[in-house]
Design an enzyme around this catalytic site. Sequence first.
Site, mmCIF file in Angstrom:
data_model
loop_
_atom_site.group_PDB
_atom_site.id
_atom_site.type_symbol
_atom_site.label_atom_id
_atom_site.label_comp_id
_atom_site.label_asym_id
_atom_site.label_seq_id
_atom_site.Cartn_x
_atom_site.Cartn_y
_atom_site.Cartn_z
ATOM 1 N N HIS A 1 41.313 19.475 81.408
ATOM 2 C CA HIS A 1 42.279 18.677 80.628
ATOM 3 C C HIS A 1 41.698 17.337 80.155
ATOM 4 C CE1 HIS A 1 45.400 21.538 81.462
ATOM 5 N NE2 HIS A 1 45.401 21.304 82.755
ATOM 6 N N ASP B 1 42.255 29.607 83.483
ATOM 7 C CA ASP B 1 43.259 28.806 84.205
ATOM 8 C C ASP B 1 44.634 29.074 83.573
ATOM 9 O OD1 ASP B 1 43.203 26.050 86.037
ATOM 10 O OD2 ASP B 1 44.836 26.042 84.581
ATOM 11 N N HIS C 1 46.808 26.992 82.807
ATOM 12 C CA HIS C 1 47.110 25.937 81.825
ATOM 13 C C HIS C 1 46.089 25.952 80.692
ATOM 14 C CE1 HIS C 1 48.645 24.459 85.792
ATOM 15 N NE2 HIS C 1 49.723 24.239 85.051
ATOM 16 N N ASP D 1 45.249 29.381 89.209
ATOM 17 C CA ASP D 1 46.675 29.054 89.323
ATOM 18 C C ASP D 1 47.564 30.030 88.548
ATOM 19 O OD1 ASP D 1 45.503 27.981 87.085
ATOM 20 O OD2 ASP D 1 46.187 25.920 87.432
#
Length: 311
Positions: free
Chosen positions: A130, A167, A169, A248
């Site tokens: 991120h 991931d 996200h 995740d």
Amino acid sequence: MSTAIYSHPDCRLHDMGEGHPECPQRLDAIHDYLLATGLEAALDVRSAPLARLESLALAHESHYVAELKDLLEQVAASGEPRALDPDTVAGPGTWRAALRAAGAAVAATDAVIAGEIDNAFCAVRPPGHHATRGETMGFCFFNNVAVAARHALDVHGLTRVAIVDFDVHHGNGTEDIIAGDERVLMLSIFQHPLYPYSGAVPLGTNMCNLPIPPYTRGGEVREMIEAMWMPRLEEFRPQMIFISAGFDGHREDDLGQLGLVEADYEWITQRIKSAADRHAKGRIVSCLEGGYALDALARSVAVHLRVLAEL
Ligand SMILES: [Zn+2]
């Protein structure tokens, strides 16, 4: 196959406070599981060096690197944690942990390209995907994978590398850094909508983004990867593959709502590895991103490593 695992005790010293999901115990869970299953004994265990500032500047704005260094060194000296955004807290151990995390990715890249090892996994934190060119975000300070990919291109002279991000996200930071850099193909799959709510519209033609709804299960994920990622990888013929390995999306992980299990991570890793074997002399550097359900994280990292090491 020889597979290295890079880590460092400094990565445990980054602590964002009581109850924060991105916690030092994540690395303990991985380490304990690898030890208990005997897997660690089959790996080349290596210590992550500190990243050099020049390496960080390959993916980040120079003033961002300099300002974050000042800030994190101040926090380290004062001992007083400081929140940089609602999710991301700097503490006294953050500066060295962040340098170890990026340093692991760069050192792993050097070792793989030198042929010392076939591939590597970096068991590090803070995660990176991120972090944009100029901002910390979502538990991330430096974009470990983007730094390593640029290092492979700009320092080692490779001309085509792929970044694969599974991931849960969207890796908005990596996309911000490499969108439009045609030397890089980025393949990602992520739950949408979900933090950081980006990625539905790719920022460059070198991106293959697969936003998927909550509760998508492994079978559908595999079909999409086979149909959308694999042809792009075959066409691009990367000389090296970097993985943003976030776990995740696991069914047991509460930060997302996907239904992946260990067998899915095994399959995804096999597909990436098959492309690396065909085009990239097997060269893979994988870096830990998310994964917050500690038992599921440890089991998922183990299957990922078993595929990388052909164990
Ligand atoms: Zn994540």
